[in-house]
Design a protein around this motif. Sequence first.
Motif, PDB file in Angstrom:
ATOM      1  N   THR A 151       1.074  -1.210  -0.048  1.00  0.00           N
ATOM      2  CA  THR A 151      -0.047  -0.213  -0.030  1.00  0.00           C
ATOM      3  C   THR A 151       0.918   1.161   0.029  1.00  0.00           C
ATOM      4  OG1 THR A 151      -0.154  -0.040   2.492  1.00  0.00           O
ATOM      5  CG2 THR A 151      -2.032  -1.061   1.210  1.00  0.00           C
ATOM      6  N   THR A 152       2.130   1.184   0.729  1.00  0.00           N
ATOM      7  CA  THR A 152       3.107   2.332   0.722  1.00  0.00           C
ATOM      8  C   THR A 152       3.474   2.442  -0.555  1.00  0.00           C
ATOM      9  OG1 THR A 152       3.353   2.052   3.131  1.00  0.00           O
ATOM     10  CG2 THR A 152       4.822   3.287   2.022  1.00  0.00           C
TER      11      THR A 152
ATOM     12  N   ALA B 205      11.746  -1.695  10.583  1.00  0.00           N
ATOM     13  CA  ALA B 205      10.880  -2.799  11.605  1.00  0.00           C
ATOM     14  C   ALA B 205      10.184  -3.567  11.045  1.00  0.00           C
ATOM     15  CB  ALA B 205       9.946  -1.980  12.651  1.00  0.00           C
ATOM     16  N   ILE B 206       9.599  -3.450   9.678  1.00  0.00           N
ATOM     17  CA  ILE B 206       8.954  -4.293   9.265  1.00  0.00           C
ATOM     18  C   ILE B 206       9.603  -5.096   8.071  1.00  0.00           C
ATOM     19  CG2 ILE B 206       6.721  -4.612   7.859  1.00  0.00           C
ATOM     20  CD1 ILE B 206       5.468  -2.193   9.407  1.00  0.00           C
ATOM     21  N   GLY B 207       9.848  -4.368   6.991  1.00  0.00           N
ATOM     22  CA  GLY B 207      10.596  -4.924   5.768  1.00  0.00           C
ATOM     23  C   GLY B 207      11.823  -5.232   5.986  1.00  0.00           C
TER      24      GLY B 207
ATOM     25  N   LEU C 159      10.907   1.328  -2.137  1.00  0.00           N
ATOM     26  CA  LEU C 159      10.487   2.284  -1.243  1.00  0.00           C
ATOM     27  C   LEU C 159      11.760   3.026  -0.740  1.00  0.00           C
ATOM     28  CD1 LEU C 159       8.124  -0.295   0.814  1.00  0.00           C
ATOM     29  CD2 LEU C 159       7.421   1.861  -0.213  1.00  0.00           C
ATOM     30  N   ALA C 160      13.025   2.324  -0.768  1.00  0.00           N
ATOM     31  CA  ALA C 160      14.067   3.087  -0.084  1.00  0.00           C
ATOM     32  C   ALA C 160      14.486   4.131  -1.392  1.00  0.00           C
ATOM     33  CB  ALA C 160      15.353   2.075   0.099  1.00  0.00           C
TER      34      ALA C 160
ATOM     35  N   LYS D 100      -6.553   1.695   4.301  1.00  0.00           N
ATOM     36  CA  LYS D 100      -4.871   2.216   4.215  1.00  0.00           C
ATOM     37  C   LYS D 100      -4.212   1.362   5.551  1.00  0.00           C
ATOM     38  CE  LYS D 100      -5.801   6.512   1.974  1.00  0.00           C
ATOM     39  NZ  LYS D 100      -5.746   7.781   1.897  1.00  0.00           N
ATOM     40  N   SER D 101      -2.902   1.161   5.256  1.00  0.00           N
ATOM     41  CA  SER D 101      -1.907   0.664   6.201  1.00  0.00           C
ATOM     42  C   SER D 101      -1.411   2.167   6.996  1.00  0.00           C
ATOM     43  CB  SER D 101      -0.741   0.091   5.616  1.00  0.00           C
ATOM     44  OG  SER D 101       0.035   0.658   4.890  1.00  0.00           O
ATOM     45  N   SER D 102      -0.915   1.527   8.262  1.00  0.00           N
ATOM     46  CA  SER D 102      -0.358   2.938   8.981  1.00  0.00           C
ATOM     47  C   SER D 102       0.854   3.428   8.401  1.00  0.00           C
ATOM     48  CB  SER D 102      -0.114   2.480  10.475  1.00  0.00           C
ATOM     49  OG  SER D 102       0.669   1.471  10.706  1.00  0.00           O
ATOM     50  N   MET D 103       1.549   2.306   7.735  1.00  0.00           N
ATOM     51  CA  MET D 103       2.898   3.093   7.153  1.00  0.00           C
ATOM     52  C   MET D 103       2.387   3.917   6.101  1.00  0.00           C
ATOM     53  SD  MET D 103       5.699   0.825   5.210  1.00  0.00           S
ATOM     54  CE  MET D 103       6.561  -0.146   6.478  1.00  0.00           C
TER      55      MET D 103
END
Length: 300
Positions: A199-200, A269-271, A295-296, A252-255
Amino acid sequence: MANDEPTVAVLGPGGIGGLLAALLSRAGHRVICLSGKETADALRTDGIRVRSGLFGDFTARVEADTELREPVDACLVAVKHTALDNALDRVPPAALGDALLVPFLNGVEHPATLRARYRADLVAPAVIRVESTRVAAGVIEHGSPFAEIDLTGDGVDRARLDALAQSLGAAGPTTRVLDDETSALWAKMSFLAPFALLTTRYALPLGDVRTLHRDELTALVAETAAVSQASGGPSDPAQALARYDAFPPRTKSSMQRDAEAGRPLELDAIGGALLRAAERHGVSVPVAARVMRELADGGR
């Protein structure tokens, strides 16, 4: 308030912490919210206002401070992982005493971090399934038609876990105690990681991700399930996909919400935790690795 009701501190009265603080206060508990001075001042003045289809709209009075200064029965930790180190300064080990420390944190690595700082037998990790957002200091919007908590803790006294679960359940959320900490944390991780990362990555709600990027979602779910199984957790990719399909499409996710607001992301913390576990166990996760790189790089 009844004298036998536990006193609960809540570190981080945001979307999760604020909801739990308000529900516990409404149920008769003494609640002390720990936060920065501006938020603490707002909570002391206005309390916590909750808007929820499940629990109703209400305002709960809470106490608030910038640091834990007195004994409590439990301290719920509900900050983002990106803010954890600084936030823990608000809970000195001496002040925590023999209270349970209950982290509602994403990922699977935080229990070890907390046990290096506090007594190991007091750290009782919790998993919560809910969509709840802080829209302003002391204003919480709970959007999901559910709020479910799994409470666990290897080496933590079971009677204390059961008592806390009873208090949380009586306040509103469906709460259970699980015996296997690793399984509980990886069950959450197996669901959260694909949801949060995709989602992010695409800046889309879950409904669009599960239709427009179905193959990628399916592959990432399978990778995460394989890492979970190798780590001693559950592996049921079909169940994870079924849960995604049951969620409201605009979820939506919190991220993703953090990304939209320009806040730091819990990518590590997640990925990052997912990739580190995959490397430890020799599990191939090419989709997860690519999505993390993108994402990075800001989605490029």
